[in-house]
Write an enzyme that holds these catalytic residues in place. Structure first.
Site, mmCIF file in Angstrom:
data_model
loop_
_atom_site.group_PDB
_atom_site.id
_atom_site.type_symbol
_atom_site.label_atom_id
_atom_site.label_comp_id
_atom_site.label_asym_id
_atom_site.label_seq_id
_atom_site.Cartn_x
_atom_site.Cartn_y
_atom_site.Cartn_z
ATOM 1 N N TYR A 65 0.831 -1.214 0.000
ATOM 2 C CA TYR A 65 0.000 0.000 0.000
ATOM 3 C C TYR A 65 0.861 1.258 0.000
ATOM 4 O O TYR A 65 0.411 2.329 0.394
ATOM 5 C CB TYR A 65 -0.930 0.001 1.222
ATOM 6 C CG TYR A 65 -1.861 -1.187 1.234
ATOM 7 C CD1 TYR A 65 -3.016 -1.205 0.459
ATOM 8 C CD2 TYR A 65 -1.565 -2.319 1.994
ATOM 9 C CE1 TYR A 65 -3.862 -2.299 0.441
ATOM 10 C CE2 TYR A 65 -2.405 -3.431 1.988
ATOM 11 C CZ TYR A 65 -3.548 -3.407 1.211
ATOM 12 O OH TYR A 65 -4.375 -4.501 1.205
ATOM 13 N N SER A 66 2.097 1.128 -0.470
ATOM 14 C CA SER A 66 3.064 2.218 -0.400
ATOM 15 C C SER A 66 2.765 3.339 -1.389
ATOM 16 O O SER A 66 2.716 3.116 -2.602
ATOM 17 C CB SER A 66 4.471 1.670 -0.659
ATOM 18 O OG SER A 66 5.381 2.707 -0.919
ATOM 19 N N ASN A 67 2.603 4.554 -0.867
ATOM 20 C CA ASN A 67 2.476 5.723 -1.742
ATOM 21 C C ASN A 67 3.736 5.908 -2.584
ATOM 22 O O ASN A 67 3.672 6.358 -3.733
ATOM 23 C CB ASN A 67 2.236 6.988 -0.905
ATOM 24 C CG ASN A 67 0.890 7.002 -0.225
ATOM 25 O OD1 ASN A 67 -0.096 6.542 -0.774
ATOM 26 N ND2 ASN A 67 0.841 7.539 0.983
#
Length: 293
Positions: A65-67
């Site tokens: 879920y890394s931006n």
């Protein structure tokens, strides 16, 4: 190079802000819908260095879920570079929004165990034509880009600058570029993140006096932990200001600011600048209707 003219400095009118104080928000979230907020500043000089070194491929690291993963994929497409994201954990049966967005931008995804991930960030045998960007853009080039944030608008009159903190890269850039009278406060979004002290110090300019502190009591249970009171606060803040925030970073930052005001942390007549670091795509992990943004 992304234009920064969409970024605004918004005065905050808040029912709970003491009348003798001022607060404003630097809206980095308005920079770009995909390379959002501080992510571009951390990537800017890394991508420039890759091109200067003749590298054709970018390798970086992050969670599902890394931006940073999503932003790197979009930035590499814009820069004409190919890229690979090394993702922490097993390949999910169905990709979430972040991974799907990264793939749609051309990023190759490599999934490894959490143990291998911890080791791989320290020693990764990249191909000769590959430029490696650490997780979250945490290196000197990333901090250098973040040093430009406070120069987007006149900000010397602020006494305090607050920023949500993940890897500490943005915080280090803010500290390096702050005026001598300014205090820079980092709000870690991870639980048990005492190690961030050294991570930040490693990126600071030597010989420059710094006034900064990490406040570790506002992580809300840990990274990506979302309690109902945080959702309520984000919704209320949006209703009052019209500013959308995210559940991972800036939402926790604003809630921490509210609690610090309640505790009487800031002296009278303080002028406080809050950095909106973007990352609104993280809200897509919530069911529809939970946030009223």
């Amino acid at each position: 190079m992304l234009p920064t003219d969409h970024i605004t400095l918004d005065t905050l009118t808040l029912s709970w802000l003491p009348s003798q104080m001022e607060a404003a928000m630097l809206r980095l979230d308005k920079l770009d819908p995909e390379i959002s907020g501080n992510k571009w500043f951390k990537l800017k000089y890394n991508l420039e260095a890759a091109k200067e070194q003749g590298k054709k491929h970018i390798l970086t690291f992050g969670g599902a879920y890394s931006n940073h993963i999503a932003a790197t994929a979009a930035a590499c497409q814009l820069a004409g570079l190919t890229c690979t994201g090394v993702i922490r954990g097993e390949r999910p049966p169905v990709y979430g929004h972040t991974l799907q967005q990264a793939m749609d931008k051309g990023m190759l995804l490599e999934f490894i165990s959490r143990e291998d991930y911890r080791n791989s960030r320290q020693q990764y045998n990249a191909a000769p034509d590959t430029y490696v960007i650490p997780e979250g853009g945490h290196n000197a080039a990333g901090a250098r880009g973040c040093e430009e944030i406070l120069s987007l608008f006149p900000t010397h009159h602020f006494t305090h600058v607050l920023c949500a903190t993940g890897t500490g890269t943005t915080l280090a850039g803010l500290i390096n570029s702050a005026a001598p009278h300014q205090t820079i406060l980092g709000i870690p979004v991870l639980k048990g993140a005492a190690y961030l002290e050294e991570e930040v110090r490693a990126l600071l300019h030597p010989g420059k006096p710094h006034q900064w502190q990490l406040l570790h009591d506002f992580h809300g249970g840990g990274y990506a932990k979302v309690k109902p009171e945080l959702i309520d606060f984000i919704n209320t803040f949006y209703q009052e200001t019209g500013i959308p925030t995210d559940i991972i970073y800036t939402g926790k930052l604003i809630k921490a600011f509210h609690e610090l005001i309640h505790q009487g942390y800031f002296p009278d007549k303080s002028k406080i600048l809050l950095i909106h670091t973007g990352g609104l795509q993280g809200n897509l992990s919530l069911p529809p209707g939970v946030l009223t943004l």
